[in-house]
Enzyme design. Sequence first.
Site, PDB file in Angstrom:
ATOM      1  N   GLU A   1     -11.088   6.775   3.251  1.00 42.49           N
ATOM      2  CA  GLU A   1     -10.176   6.197   4.031  1.00 42.49           C
ATOM      3  C   GLU A   1     -10.334   6.600   5.626  1.00 42.49           C
ATOM      4  O   GLU A   1     -11.367   6.945   6.105  1.00 42.49           O
ATOM      5  CB  GLU A   1      -8.722   6.392   3.739  1.00 42.49           C
ATOM      6  CG  GLU A   1      -8.297   5.816   2.533  1.00 42.49           C
ATOM      7  CD  GLU A   1      -6.903   5.768   1.892  1.00 42.49           C
ATOM      8  OE1 GLU A   1      -6.494   6.220   0.983  1.00 42.49           O
ATOM      9  OE2 GLU A   1      -6.065   5.209   2.769  1.00 42.49           O
TER      10      GLU A   1
ATOM     11  N   ASP B   1       0.842  -1.394   0.044  1.00 45.35           N
ATOM     12  CA  ASP B   1       0.201  -0.189  -0.079  1.00 45.35           C
ATOM     13  C   ASP B   1       0.920   1.198  -0.068  1.00 45.35           C
ATOM     14  O   ASP B   1       2.145   1.038   0.046  1.00 45.35           O
ATOM     15  CB  ASP B   1      -0.915  -0.023   1.179  1.00 45.35           C
ATOM     16  CG  ASP B   1      -2.071   0.764   0.785  1.00 45.35           C
ATOM     17  OD1 ASP B   1      -3.432   0.661   1.700  1.00 45.35           O
ATOM     18  OD2 ASP B   1      -2.173   1.589   0.292  1.00 45.35           O
TER      19      ASP B   1
HETATM   20  C1  GLC Z   1      -4.290   4.176  -0.485  1.00 45.05           C
HETATM   21  C2  GLC Z   1      -5.157   3.088  -0.245  1.00 45.05           C
HETATM   22  C3  GLC Z   1      -5.182   1.994  -1.125  1.00 45.05           C
HETATM   23  C4  GLC Z   1      -4.839   2.635  -2.467  1.00 45.05           C
HETATM   24  C5  GLC Z   1      -3.564   3.063  -2.321  1.00 45.05           C
HETATM   25  C6  GLC Z   1      -2.991   3.974  -3.833  1.00 45.05           C
HETATM   26  O1  GLC Z   1      -3.786   4.697   0.683  1.00 45.05           O
HETATM   27  O2  GLC Z   1      -5.158   2.294   1.158  1.00 45.05           O
HETATM   28  O3  GLC Z   1      -6.606   1.451  -1.130  1.00 45.05           O
HETATM   29  O4  GLC Z   1      -4.914   1.573  -3.606  1.00 45.05           O
HETATM   30  O5  GLC Z   1      -3.287   3.966  -1.397  1.00 45.05           O
HETATM   31  O6  GLC Z   1      -3.687   5.124  -3.901  1.00 45.05           O
END
Ligand code: GLC
Length: 619
Positions: A511, A316
């Site tokens: 988020e 992530d």
């Molecule tokens: C974010 C999310 C994830 C996403 C990634 C790229 O923090 O947790 O779901 O795919 O970063 O944007």
Amino acid sequence: MQTSRRQFLAGSLSVMGASLYAPSIFSTQWSPRLLTSRDAEVRALLARLTLDEKIGQMTQADQMYLESLDDLQKYHLGSLLNGGDSDPKTGNDFQSWRDMYDHYQARAVATDPRIPLIYGVDAVHGHNNVIGATVFPHNIGLGCTRNAELVEKAARITAKEIRATGINWAFAPCVTVPQDIRWGRTYEGFSESPDVVKTLGEAAVRGLQGAALDNPLSVVACAKHFAGDGGTVFGTGLQRGKGAEHFPLDQGDTRLSDADFRRIHLQGYITTVAAGVATVMPSYSSWNGVKCSANRVLLTEFLKGELGFQGFLISDYAAQKELPGNAKQQIETTINAGMDMVMVPDNYREFIALLKELVNERRAPMSRINDAVTRILRVKFAMGLMDPKRSQLADHGLRNTFGSPDHRAVARQAVRESLVVLKNDGTILPLAKNARLHVAGKCADDIGNQCGGWTVKWQGESGNVTTGTTILTAIRKAVGSDAQVTYSRDGSGAQGASVGIAVIGETPYAEMMGDRTDLNLAAEDVAAVDNLKRAGIPVVVVLVSGRPLVIDDVLPKAGAVVAAWLPGTEGDGVADVLFGAFKPTGKLSFTWPRGSSTSFNLEDPGYQPLFEFGYGLSY
Ligand code: GLC
């Protein structure tokens, strides 16, 4: 409670032996085996790569941090992404996205070792970053359809619209199983039920990846966030800075026995890996105190060993920075746990230099590097990136499919099937088309609220953010005469109408910014319902929200209540249900809490349902 490798894996086998491998109901023939079918070519290419080129393949930068185009070549970067709010320099329109992709890919394919970029974006409910895209209901709504084939169809359309901009990888589907609806990412989950998640997650992978990963209309899918992201304990969430912002659930700790962790949070990975998902994204969160990005038992021994996952793990966003130790120790930990590509995403130069030091100091074995690069190249071969006869730039012939009426018609069907009628006294619904209607509420004429987070902007935004039909416009179209439909945000002026419709709920978030301790309706929403009520007319409440909310106050005042979730751009689907053009079929994919609950975590004794999982009325 420490998970011993043997105990955990043994348990996995027994769980996997059960019906979890129910034969797919889908027609496509894709299988994990196909990911390894080009391994001879993968091995030959791997043998030609230098250590710098191998480490470059393991490095994903966010394009907004790319210092120069030359860095693509200089650091042999294998992947780019547009993270939330990482937009093309010229704007969020279609042309800007397609030009941006072509700009980077053209450079990557022109320089040695001529390995094209796998390029990722969060297309989680359509190609949602791009203005004009078809934006589908978020997963919480799709979960209420229980319609795997519709989910597959929606994902297929999403894949086509992503490819129209050239991009070839979606960080979707999210196969989280949210257990506490106070979590800001509840709406990214299909359901609280692992059974619903495992079926719809598989459908989404099949739609995105299609019958063959090298189909020019397919994209690589990414099952996320592995694992247990939706099971964190309230109060263990992300703490930003000392005593600063504290988010109670997001990126927290999931405290479960092996058996319960497997039963609730691993089902979506068992089915999506079996369906051939090519990438998996480990979660920021922890399981029994161990960060998923550092958990070798989960990443390597379970996912790659027992499940036989053949693709690659993508971290992530900067997840390695949340591990203990300094930057070098963080990289050592996550790579040795089994991470194959790191979404750095900013300081890619430092990441590359430190990983190279770790290899030279034998703290990251060359066998681990070779395994990671093999997995990455395997996916690149399988998706046709290494085909010398194929252009890797965007297919400009796809422009007209982007946001097309055909695509929007499927999204409208998804909206229709996602709505759940919670109350319908005296059959106030369906509404008569000759009714005089007064519409109210902050979500009635707001495409941004309808779409929610992950739309044009990371957090989403209220207002006229993209092309689509608001619920108010849809009601006016259904009635066929603007005169019959009046609107006020606060519900005033409803006198003379025969029915009031309050479209209320939540404004966009994503988020951790969506973590809430209080799930009561906003005061302005209750006031809008009260104003309609004061006009002495029957009231229909339509809830636009990313989760069940506490509606005890308005339930007795409303003749009908409809959960519309975050329906996306096609508000016509809401009007189709309100006026009976489509008889509602939606069933709750989350239990709906009573306001007197002392907890909104499903597993807690204090949770008191108002409507059970599976509830939903029809006409
Ligand atoms: C974010 C999310 C994830 C996403 C990634 C790229 O923090 O947790 O779901 O795919 O970063 O944007």
